[in-house]
Design an enzyme around this catalytic site. Structure first.
Site, PDB file in Angstrom:
ATOM      1  N   ASP A 118       0.854  -1.133   0.098  1.00  0.00           N
ATOM      2  CA  ASP A 118      -0.113   0.007   0.180  1.00  0.00           C
ATOM      3  C   ASP A 118       0.854   1.077  -0.010  1.00  0.00           C
ATOM      4  O   ASP A 118       2.034   1.239   0.384  1.00  0.00           O
ATOM      5  CB  ASP A 118      -0.809  -0.010   1.267  1.00  0.00           C
ATOM      6  CG  ASP A 118      -2.500   0.804   0.954  1.00  0.00           C
ATOM      7  OD1 ASP A 118      -2.165   1.689   0.056  1.00  0.00           O
ATOM      8  OD2 ASP A 118      -3.336   0.402   1.620  1.00  0.00           O
ATOM      9  N   GLU A 120     -17.127  10.369   4.881  1.00  0.00           N
ATOM     10  CA  GLU A 120     -16.940   8.907   4.974  1.00  0.00           C
ATOM     11  C   GLU A 120     -16.154   8.411   3.832  1.00  0.00           C
ATOM     12  O   GLU A 120     -16.383   9.004   2.797  1.00  0.00           O
ATOM     13  CB  GLU A 120     -17.999   7.923   5.144  1.00  0.00           C
ATOM     14  CG  GLU A 120     -18.865   8.005   3.964  1.00  0.00           C
ATOM     15  CD  GLU A 120     -19.689   6.636   3.958  1.00  0.00           C
ATOM     16  OE1 GLU A 120     -19.755   5.795   5.102  1.00  0.00           O
ATOM     17  OE2 GLU A 120     -20.671   6.604   3.123  1.00  0.00           O
TER      18      GLU A 120
END
Length: 713
Positions: A252, A455
């Site tokens: 990542d 979100e």
């Protein structure tokens, strides 16, 4: 000219040569510095070998993202709500068509830019174990079986079925045990028992490896004490040795820096680079691997080790045809006319239609489209953000919910719009010209909920106080206050259309409104799909891929990764809306369940069949779900229910069909405390239903499940 001719004769440029021979030949021609540069997500060109730059980092969560104009499909959680893996594969096929078309057009203009490659870091198959996680919208929900089915289908659609060439390369992320807290992800240690690993967190990754996914992304966090991008158990023991994964592992972005900055398992950047490479990370999203050159020269790493890791990585580029002459792959001629084509827009609408979940309907829906006057209000009626979610693409034909509703009413009817309220804070101006006017109309549609402003991922959700997570489970209070004003003294239908990518506390919305539709982030055709459902051109058929608790008080601590008390499989508390739940305009009944055997027999499958009938007056599609309930073993963690299969059926009024499933020994097995699959020893209840077969589902209006019992052997 002589140099060019020599290159053209090189083994690595000859498509007729074996793949490994081509890879090894290319590596032999690279300097140490050039090798290292190929292991970064933005790989530098090697001009002397006529190798252009390459961007490994590309996104296609629900359409090609961060690139040129593209079809915008509903967010992944919405796709999960369709419970339709054939549809998922068709969507991914359309996405990979567009990805190839964009790539073909870009390289024709000699554009080699970030987000312009063919290696896509999708799908996200983490388990949405806690509704507070802002990135849960990227997943296929809380169930490992549903996640596996949808993820495998998506990978197949992306990668294609050519025996030699990948259409694009897919990536299973984030490996593993990763679902928040977002703010702590660079230093957090997720602890999971062997049972939870094998029962919940690893099955979808195993399924995608079996489906030959080309890449796996290691997560930011640690799992059981070791950073995921340096985790011997995850990367070596399980992924490579146990599962036989042959693709490449990518970190990542910035995760290798976390090895020394966040997790502090090493002291320097160079040590982090060496550790990650030795543990099995082939590609670095970031710049940590720039230290590998010095590490080799200092004797911390053998160049042969680097070569072996690079070889795994380069295989992907060769399988994509990136070193072959133009026209060699079957995808080189895909034209740009496929991008956001009429066919793909129709597919986006099909996904949106099948994703919308009808949570409540007291009979007001479907709504006639020829009433005298409609009133549309709410912060998300005209919001493009409410269509997108995160990791999105864009185009010039986004249909907002207001636009869809306006197009859906018949000439002669009026439709008025006022936003009425802000998304997440009270109106500054106290004058209210909205709620009183709305009460004078025949029906009010309020488009509310949340968007990616509240979100999402760290850094994306600019209105979030918690790096994209939602530590407050409730809707913004101003939305509830506005809804109460709309409801007061209003006898006309009040319909809530709720956007968002995660469970929300909709208890008051449910009580105040006559009907509640959950649309997720429905993509470019979201407005058209919502209008078709509200006005009865289509019946809703979406099902919840995640449980909606009544409050966060029903959940364990956010930081806890133990599954006790989490998801429909282990949650004793009664939810607001159960997993698998969703109403229809049709009315379905279940019965006639039959098992091929009444007793469990070791190693033998069990055939299951049940009858589903539409006793309503409208046609509709139903997601038929198969669950198991095992007799609990004393002192052990046993799921209350486990989804084992599902099928979509379409039924006209009065029609019925027999749905058949096969329960294999693997499906019937339990995972014990050591993480091992064991055959059941007690009776097993077999449920066939249109929702989780719980009391709460029936209270909300779901059909009663058909049930049979498999006796112990």
């Amino acid at each position: 000219m002589q140099q060019l001719q020599a290159q053209q004769k090189a083994v690595y440029l000859d498509p007729a040569q074996p793949l490994n021979a081509r890879v090894n030949d290319l590596i032999s021609k690279l300097t140490l510095e050039e090798k290292v540069a190929q292991m970064l997500d933005q790989s530098a060109p090697v001009q002397r070998l006529n190798i252009p730059a390459y961007s490994w980092w590309n996104e296609a969560l629900h359409g090609v993202g961060r690139s040129g104009p593209a079809t915008v499909f509903p967010q992944a959680i919405g796709l999960a709500a369709t419970f339709d893996d054939d549809l998922a594969q068709r969507e991914a096929t359309a996405i990979s068509d567009e990805a190839r078309a964009m790539y073909n057009a870009a390289i024709a203009q000699n554009h080699y830019v970030k987000y312009g490659g063919l290696t896509f870091w999708t799908p996200n198959i983490n388990i949405f174990r806690d509704p507070r996680w802002g990135r849960g919208q990227e997943t296929y929900g809380e169930d490992p079986y549903l996640t596996s089915r949808m993820g495998v289908a998506f990978v197949k659609g992306l990668q294609g079925n050519d025996p030699k060439y990948l259409k694009v390369a897919a990536c299973a992320k984030h490996y593993a045990v990763h679902s928040g807290p977002e703010k702590l992800r660079h230093e957090f240690n997720a602890e999971a028992s062997p049972q939870d690993l094998r029962e919940t967190y690893l099955p979808a990754f195993h399924a995608l490896v079996n489906a030959k996914v080309e890449a796996v992304m290691c997560a930011y966090n640690s799992t059981n004490g070791e950073p995921c991008c340096g985790n011997t158990f995850l990367l070596q023991d399980v992924l490579r040795k146990e599962w036989g994964f042959r693709g490449h592992v990518v970190s990542d972005c910035g995760a290798l820096d976390d090895l020394y900055q966040g997790h502090k398992v090493v002291k320097t950047k160079t040590e982090a680079a060496v550790l990650a490479l030795q543990r099995g990370v082939n590609l670095n999203c970031g710049d940590t691997y720039t230290e590998l050159t010095g590490a080799v020269k200092q004797g911390m790493l053998k160049e042969a080790q680097l070569d072996s890791s690079l070889a795994v990585l380069l295989r992907t580029r060769f399988k994509l045809g990136l070193f072959d002459p133009k026209g060699m792959t079957p995808y080189d001629q895909i034209p740009t006319s496929v991008i956001n084509s009429a066919e793909h827009r129709q597919l986006a609408k099909e996904v949106a239609l099948k994703s919308v979940v009808l949570l409540k309907n007291n009979g007001v829906l479907p709504l006639r489209n020829d009433l005298g006057k409609y009133f549309v209000t709410g912060p998300n009626a005209t919001s493009v953000d409410a269509l997108l979610g995160n990791y999105y693409g864009v185009n010039g034909q986004m249909t907002t919910i207001l636009e869809g509703l306006v197009a859906g009413v018949r000439p002669g009817s009026q439709i008025e719009y006022k936003q009425g309220m802000l998304l997440d804070r009270p109106n500054v101006n106290p004058i209210d010209w909205t709620t009183g006017e709305a009460k004078l109309t025949d029906a009010t549609i309020v488009v509310m909920g949340i968007t990616g402003l509240l979100e999402g991922e760290e850094g994306e959700s600019i209105a979030s106080s918690h790096a994209g997570d939602r530590l407050d489970y409730n809707l913004p209070q101003n939305q509830i206050d506005f809804l109460k004003k709309l409801r007061k003294d209003n006898k006309h239908p009040l319909i809530a259309v709720v956007t968002g990518g995660s469970p929300m506390n909709l208890a008051e919305v449910h009580e105040l409104c006559d009907a509640v539709l959950l649309t997720w982030y429905p993509g470019e055709e979201g407005g058209s799909a919502v209008a078709d459902i509200i006005f009865g051109k289509a019946s809703p058929s979406g099902k919840l891929p995640v449980t909606f608790p009544k409050s966060l008080d029903q959940l364990p601590a956010y930081e806890s990764y133990g599954m006790k008390g989490r998801t429909y499989r282990y949650m004793d508390a009664e939810p607001l809306y159960p997993f698998g739940y969703g109403l229809s305009y049709a009315k379905f009944e279940y019965g006639g369940i039959k098992l091929s055997s009444k007793k469990l027999a070791k190693g033998k499958p069990v055939e299951v069949e049940a009858t589903v009938k539409n006793t309503g007056t409208m046609a509709g599609e139903e997601v038929v779900q198969l669950y198991l309930t095992h007799t609990a073993r004393k002192g052990s963690q046993t799921p209350l229910y486990s989804l084992k299969s599902f099928k979509r059926v379409s039924l006209q009024p009065g029609a019925s069909t027999t749905v058949r499933f096969t329960l294999t020994p693997d499906m019937l097995a339990l995972i014990n405390e050591k993480g091992l699959a064991v055959a059941p020893t007690g009776p097993v209840k077999v449920w066939v239903a249109g929702s989780l077969p719980s009391q709460r589902s029936q209270e909300l209006g779901a059909a009663k499940a058909a049930m049979a019992t498999l006796a112990a052997k």
